[in-house]
Motif scaffolding. Structure first.
Motif, mmCIF file in Angstrom:
data_model
loop_
_atom_site.group_PDB
_atom_site.id
_atom_site.type_symbol
_atom_site.label_atom_id
_atom_site.label_comp_id
_atom_site.label_asym_id
_atom_site.label_seq_id
_atom_site.Cartn_x
_atom_site.Cartn_y
_atom_site.Cartn_z
ATOM 1 N N HIS A 115 11.940 52.130 -11.555
ATOM 2 C CA HIS A 115 11.151 51.057 -10.940
ATOM 3 C C HIS A 115 11.628 49.689 -11.408
ATOM 4 N N CYS A 116 12.069 49.612 -12.647
ATOM 5 C CA CYS A 116 12.587 48.349 -13.159
ATOM 6 C C CYS A 116 13.834 47.928 -12.379
ATOM 7 N N GLU A 117 14.703 48.877 -12.075
ATOM 8 C CA GLU A 117 15.885 48.586 -11.255
ATOM 9 C C GLU A 117 15.462 48.099 -9.878
ATOM 10 N N ASP A 118 14.455 48.726 -9.288
ATOM 11 C CA ASP A 118 13.958 48.308 -7.973
ATOM 12 C C ASP A 118 13.447 46.866 -8.030
ATOM 13 N N CYS A 119 12.739 46.525 -9.088
ATOM 14 C CA CYS A 119 12.204 45.174 -9.229
ATOM 15 C C CYS A 119 13.326 44.143 -9.335
ATOM 16 N N ALA A 153 9.533 41.070 -6.030
ATOM 17 C CA ALA A 153 9.668 41.898 -7.230
ATOM 18 C C ALA A 153 8.305 42.192 -7.848
ATOM 19 N N GLU A 154 7.418 41.200 -7.832
ATOM 20 C CA GLU A 154 6.103 41.363 -8.438
ATOM 21 C C GLU A 154 5.200 42.280 -7.622
ATOM 22 N N LYS A 155 5.593 42.548 -6.368
ATOM 23 C CA LYS A 155 4.839 43.473 -5.514
ATOM 24 C C LYS A 155 5.470 44.861 -5.474
ATOM 25 N N THR A 156 6.576 45.028 -6.155
ATOM 26 C CA THR A 156 7.280 46.307 -6.163
ATOM 27 C C THR A 156 6.536 47.312 -7.034
ATOM 28 N N ALA A 157 6.551 48.561 -6.620
ATOM 29 C CA ALA A 157 5.846 49.614 -7.361
ATOM 30 C C ALA A 157 6.323 49.672 -8.802
ATOM 31 N N GLY A 158 5.377 49.729 -9.715
ATOM 32 C CA GLY A 158 5.688 49.868 -11.124
ATOM 33 C C GLY A 158 5.834 48.563 -11.879
ATOM 34 N N PHE A 159 5.860 47.419 -11.176
ATOM 35 C CA PHE A 159 6.042 46.125 -11.851
ATOM 36 C C PHE A 159 4.907 45.874 -12.836
ATOM 37 N N ARG A 160 5.269 45.341 -14.016
ATOM 38 C CA ARG A 160 4.266 45.027 -15.023
ATOM 39 C C ARG A 160 4.351 43.586 -15.515
#
Length: 238
Positions: A97-101, A61-68
């Motif tokens: 992106h949050c859903e993807d994370c 999740a921390e490597k997923t695009a948009g993660f903050r």
């Protein structure tokens, strides 16, 4: 008091001051607020009614695009006590992106027995969020009236005793629970646009949680998309 001879409100046509704004879309709700560099946060919830969290892996999740950012609510080894129990929250640059994370988080559970019937849950002192010996009953208590048995039942032809309850009522608000928050980096002031019926109470609760001084938190609620007895504080998402 006598009925008023000249009624000013009852039975007259009273114009709703908020009607034009709501009808035309000019009314701004919390979900209409967009701030510069705003992040979107969502909560990952338990799919099980009762389980122990064995492991939580957020590496993907921390490597997923948009993660903050990530905020842990429950750690490995903790129990969840209902389907929907909060485990962690993730913030990302967009809602998508949050859903993807969230989908990238890997959690292992040990599924445990759970109650199905309300009566079993009310009697339980083991399967509770409060730990062994606690109950699932909130705000319980016994109330007695002096001489009730002798006075109230005196001379009655018949008496009846029973247990009564009411079904669960869900607050189906058109505007979901949530808020937009913005920090003032220089002054350390917090402004929130919250969907709440309790503006001052929401601001005060956030002030206490974040250990801020009086006056450092401002809560803005121009309009609210329904509350019906809910939305009286920042809640878990706040």
């Amino acid at each position: 008091m006598p009925w008023p001879a000249n009624r000013r409100v009852i039975g007259t046509r009273v114009r709703r001051l908020d009607g034009p704004d709501k009808a035309t879309g000019r009314a701004k709700y919390s979900f209409d607020i967009n701030r510069p560099r705003m992040l979107h946060a969502k909560i990952l919830r338990s799919p099980h009614a009762h389980a122990t969290i064995k492991t939580i892996d957020t590496a993907a999740a921390e490597k997923t695009a948009g993660f903050r950012a990530i905020h842990t609510i429950k750690k490995a080894g903790a129990d969840v006590f209902f389907a929907g129990d909060e485990i962690l929250a993730i913030a990302a640059d967009t809602e998508e992106h949050c859903e993807d994370c969230l989908r990238a988080v890997r959690i292992e559970y040990t599924v445990l027995p759970h109650h199905v019937k309300e009566a079993d849950s009310l009697r339980s002192t083991t399967n509770t969020a409060g730990g062994p010996g606690a109950t699932n009953v909130v705000g319980a208590g016994d109330t007695t009236t002096d001489n009730f048995a002798t006075v109230a039942f005196q001379g009655v032809a018949a008496s009846h005793q029973g247990d009564y309850g009411v079904p669960v009522i869900s607050h189906q608000c058109l505007e979901s629970h949530g808020l937009v928050a913005e920090w003032d980096a220089k002054q350390q002031n917090l402004t929130v646009w919250a969907s709440t019926q309790a503006v001052s109470a929401t601001a005060e609760r956030l002030r206490v949680v974040f250990a801020l001084k009086p006056g450092q938190v401002k809560c803005i609620t121009n309009y609210i998309g329904g509350g019906f007895g809910s939305k009286f504080g920042p809640d878990i998402q706040g």
